[in-house]
Design an enzyme around this catalytic site. Structure first.
Site, PDB file in Angstrom:
ATOM      1  N   GLU A 296       0.852  -1.202   0.000  1.00  0.00           N
ATOM      2  CA  GLU A 296       0.000   0.000   0.000  1.00  0.00           C
ATOM      3  C   GLU A 296       0.878   1.239   0.000  1.00  0.00           C
ATOM      4  O   GLU A 296       2.081   1.157   0.256  1.00  0.00           O
ATOM      5  CB  GLU A 296      -0.983  -0.032   1.179  1.00  0.00           C
ATOM      6  N   THR A 329       2.379  -3.300   4.219  1.00  0.00           N
ATOM      7  CA  THR A 329       2.323  -1.835   4.286  1.00  0.00           C
ATOM      8  C   THR A 329       3.644  -1.272   3.787  1.00  0.00           C
ATOM      9  O   THR A 329       4.639  -1.982   3.694  1.00  0.00           O
ATOM     10  CB  THR A 329       2.157  -1.320   5.726  1.00  0.00           C
ATOM     11  N   ASP A 330       3.654   0.018   3.490  1.00  0.00           N
ATOM     12  CA  ASP A 330       4.942   0.674   3.308  1.00  0.00           C
ATOM     13  C   ASP A 330       5.515   0.945   4.706  1.00  0.00           C
ATOM     14  O   ASP A 330       4.872   0.715   5.732  1.00  0.00           O
ATOM     15  CB  ASP A 330       4.798   1.949   2.464  1.00  0.00           C
ATOM     16  N   TRP A 331       6.730   1.448   4.721  1.00  0.00           N
ATOM     17  CA  TRP A 331       7.544   1.647   5.923  1.00  0.00           C
ATOM     18  C   TRP A 331       6.779   2.390   7.038  1.00  0.00           C
ATOM     19  O   TRP A 331       6.357   3.522   6.830  1.00  0.00           O
ATOM     20  CB  TRP A 331       8.781   2.438   5.489  1.00  0.00           C
TER      21      TRP A 331
END
Ligand code: BGC
Length: 735
Positions: A296, A329-331
């Site tokens: 995402e 998820t992204d970071w």
């Protein structure tokens, strides 16, 4: 500056925003083999894809595993939690992480004292993690999966083959280029025990100022769809049985490429209609191509943070687009609902929102253990049902099984594969990809190719003799290869002795007997080197041709934000001054479009793009016949065949990209001027002709109409197709 620059060659190894046919280049058999293999299979069910249901053994595992173990599978931790700056691995820390949290995944580049590990080094570390994991007391022995940004080759792995960035791959207009690049990247990663890449990058680079333009396949939905699907196929192939393959990850879902200000992670304002018609297609294509995972995106759309959005991460992604793979998820994104997006007032609330409302399967936490702790409490309290945990842990386990991690040797190092990392034949494929992406914008008086009469070549400019500027961000280090790993001096020593600079390339290919001289002139920030340009200008007067190479410093993500797309003034002055005294070939090395002509006018009344999308020249010239059609009536049932004959009317063999655009002058929602609906890159020998056919379907004119039903509108009436400079009208009837 007016058009003082006499000749312009845009030979960009980072970016080519105007996409085109390339100059005649030697043809490498490897790329043709890839094209053939890809051509044969890409429209079939030949490639593997995640399935909608978990295997029986996965379902059984879910029944027996503890909640903590399942949450561990949903947790991804960064390498800096177990690796010290000198490269040492803290095995006690890994033992603790596995014992307490049953961590399912780790990520990021492995290095010691700033030097990346090679494939063997990666393989050893990841094997160590898995040996520890399998020794840990738990219900099942489940190896971890390692994720890495293998976004243009395995650029974090020393000596692995680096391929052109996404924007270049797209500029090739040849899906075999991303396919072949991804195949090599998958092999080099798998050899390193990295079974998961965070690529391909399918954001539509709508805002040109955005510092991630170069990672993407451009701004066109069709081109990004075709290239993205090819990339997924190249990474994954038959990943459920072929142990040289890895999992792809389409990212960043969705709307990330349209930040309002151009700054990374700024809000996107995207009406649903445009989201469906422009931003969704590349992701849909990647899902149809079988992408095993997705990531995402950092942004919000119209104020709705994607990471907490049911609309985008459940309804759109799962229910409408039918994505059955694993979503990461992204970071730090779940925590960002609290810390950045201002949507949740605590980490607990953020975790509850993200897990309850969306279909996120794994949190890239990645630098602490808040996520598994908080999620465990939420499950214990009954706020999050166990069935929701099973849904996500199941997707992670199924992915691991599909990739072979549950097989006896599935997680172990494949020594034969290790030997192939960085092999010469892979370099050839990467070089071919770069060649296919070269975009020639302007070639006054056939200045190029340089003929035998050229004896003295002067090369000037900051990007000529630095690989770092050619390779850009996400190379060696996140911010590119610089002394400080940030925005410092370019550092070519980090390329392990590999690579050819623009200057070296010119020296190697300059006409026999010619002399090549290099004077830098200005640095990347436009500052004059050595106090004055007089020696450059004297040498320029004396040369037969001057090749000026200018461009950008490497960058990635937010550190690459800019507030003005004009290139450094000192670089522009260098071009202007040299062009005033001699003939110039200008080479732009950029990660996004940068202005070099300050007189370009772009407002509502006066839109004058210097070069339109698709523009590009080659050393050949091509003549297009009028379009012929099999019928002038188009219906949803009966497609129309449109044909043109393209003739290479020059004495040079060459390739041409034939583009098909469609338009509809009147429909219920204001129509776009034209849309790309097909393309074909063809090689045509000098003097020869080739017939190109396109199938025109009614679906090419579908759009999201007044009622906002995705792709639900199709209006009868006149429609147009355009191939080359010719166009023809058809009558679209609905029955
Ligand atoms: C980027 C992603 C990347 C991740 C892991 C993030 O900052 O947005 O594209 O995959 O870091 O490196």
């Amino acid at each position: 500056m007016t058009m003082a620059v006499k000749s312009i060659l845009v030979a960009i190894c980072l970016v080519a925003t105007s996409l085109s046919a390339e100059a005649a280049t030697p043809v490498n058999p490897a790329i043709h083999i890839a094209t053939k293999a890809y051509g044969r299979h890409h429209n079939t069910s030949y490639f593997d894809a995640p399935s909608a249901h978990f295997d029986a053994d996965i379902q059984k595992m879910l029944k027996k595993m503890t909640i903590k173990e399942k949450i561990g599978q949903m947790t991804q931790i960064n390498q800096n939690l177990f690796q010290l700056a000198d490269g040492t691995i803290n095995t006690t820390m890994i033992e603790w992480l596995q014992k307490e949290y049953f961590i399912g995944s780790y990520l990021n580049n492995l290095s010691g004292n700033g030097v990346n590990f090679n494939a063997q080094g990666y393989a050893d570390v990841i094997s160590t993690i898995n040996e520890i994991t399998l020794k840990t007391k738990s219900t099942y022995k489940i190896p971890t999966i390692y994720g890495l940004d293998v976004v243009h080759g395995a650029h974090y792995i020393a000596n692995a083959t680096i391929s052109p960035h996404g924007i270049n791959q797209a500029a090739s207009f040849n899906p075999a280029v991303p396919y072949a690049a991804a195949e090599i990247a998958a092999k080099d990663s798998r050899a390193s025990n990295v079974l998961w890449t965070f690529a391909p990058i399918l954001d539509l680079a709508v805002n040109k100022q955005w510092p991630r333009v170069y990672e993407d396949f451009g701004e066109d939905p069709l081109l990004a769809s075709v290239m993205g699907a090819a990339s997924v196929h190249g990474f994954q192939g038959n990943y459920k049985s072929n142990r040289t393959k890895i999992a792809a990850c389409m990212k960043h879902f969705i709307g990330y490429g349209a930040p309002r200000s151009g700054e990374d992670r700024d809000s996107s304002w995207i009406p649903d209609r445009f989201l469906h018609d422009y931003f969704v297609p590349p992701f849909k294509a990647a899902i149809d191509a079988g992408t095993a995972t997705a990531m995402e995106s950092y942004n919000d759309i119209n104020g709705e943070a994607v990471v907490g959005s049911k609309k985008y991460l459940r309804t759109l992604l799962r229910d409408q687009l039918k994505f059955y793979g694993m979503l990461v998820t992204d970071w730090h994104e779940i925590e960002n609902l609290f810390e950045f997006h201002g949507v949740s007032s605590s980490v607990e609330a953020a975790t509850e929102l993200a897990i309850k409302e969306t279909s996120i399967d794994m949190s890239m936490v990645p630098q602490d253990l808040t996520f598994p702790e908080v999620l465990y409490k939420l499950v214990k309290k009954g706020t999050i049902p166990v069935s929701r945990i099973d849904e996500s842990a199941g997707r992670v386990l199924q992915l691991k099984k599909d990739l072979g991690l549950f097989e006896k040797n599935g997680w172990k190092t494949n020594k034969a594969l290790l030997k192939t990392v960085g092999q010469k034949s892979d370099h050839e494929v990467a070089i071919n990809g770069a060649r296919e992406s070269l975009t020639l914008l302007k070639n006054d008086k056939n200045t190029l190719p340089l003929g035998k009469s050229v004896k003295k070549i002067l090369v000037v400019g900051p990007t000529a003799n630095k690989l770092s500027y050619l390779a850009g961000g996400w190379t060696i280090a996140w911010q590119g290869s610089t002394v400080d790993g940030w925005q410092g001096e370019a550092d070519d020593k980090q390329f392990y002795g590999n690579g050819v600079t623009i200057l070296d390339g010119i020296k190697q290919t300059a006409p026999k007997g010619s002399q090549v001289t290099y004077l830098q002139g200005v640095d990347i920030n436009g500052n004059i080197v050595g106090g004055s340009l007089s020696s450059v200008l004297d040498a320029a007067k004396d040369a037969d041709v001057v090749i000026v190479t200018i461009g950008e410093h490497p960058y990635a993500e937010a550190p690459g934000n800019i507030h003005d797309i004009t290139l450094a003034q000192g670089q522009i002055d260098l071009v202007t001054k040299v062009a005033a005294v001699n003939k110039v070939v200008l080479v732009l090395t950029e990660g996004r479009p940068r202005l070099v002509y300050w007189r370009q006018v772009n407002d509502n009344n006066n839109w004058q793009p210097l070069y339109e999308f698709g523009h590009g020249l080659s050393y050949s010239t091509f003549a297009y016949s009028n379009i012929t059609v099999s019928s002038t009536t188009l219906t949803p049932k009966d497609s129309v065949k449109a044909s043109v004959i393209v003739k290479n009317s020059s004495p040079v063999d060459g390739k041409e990209v034939v583009l098909l655009f469609v338009s509809q002058p009147y429909r219920s929602v204001s129509p776009p001027t034209k849309l790309l609906k097909g393309f074909e890159k063809v090689f045509i020998s000098k003097g020869k002709s080739q017939k190109i056919d396109f199938e025109i379907t009614a679906d090419m004119f579908r759009y999201t109409g007044i009622n906002d039903v995705p792709g639900g509108s199709l209006d009868a009436g006149v429609v147009k197709i355009q191939i080359g400079d010719n166009s023809i009208s058809l009558n679209l009837k609905l029955h």
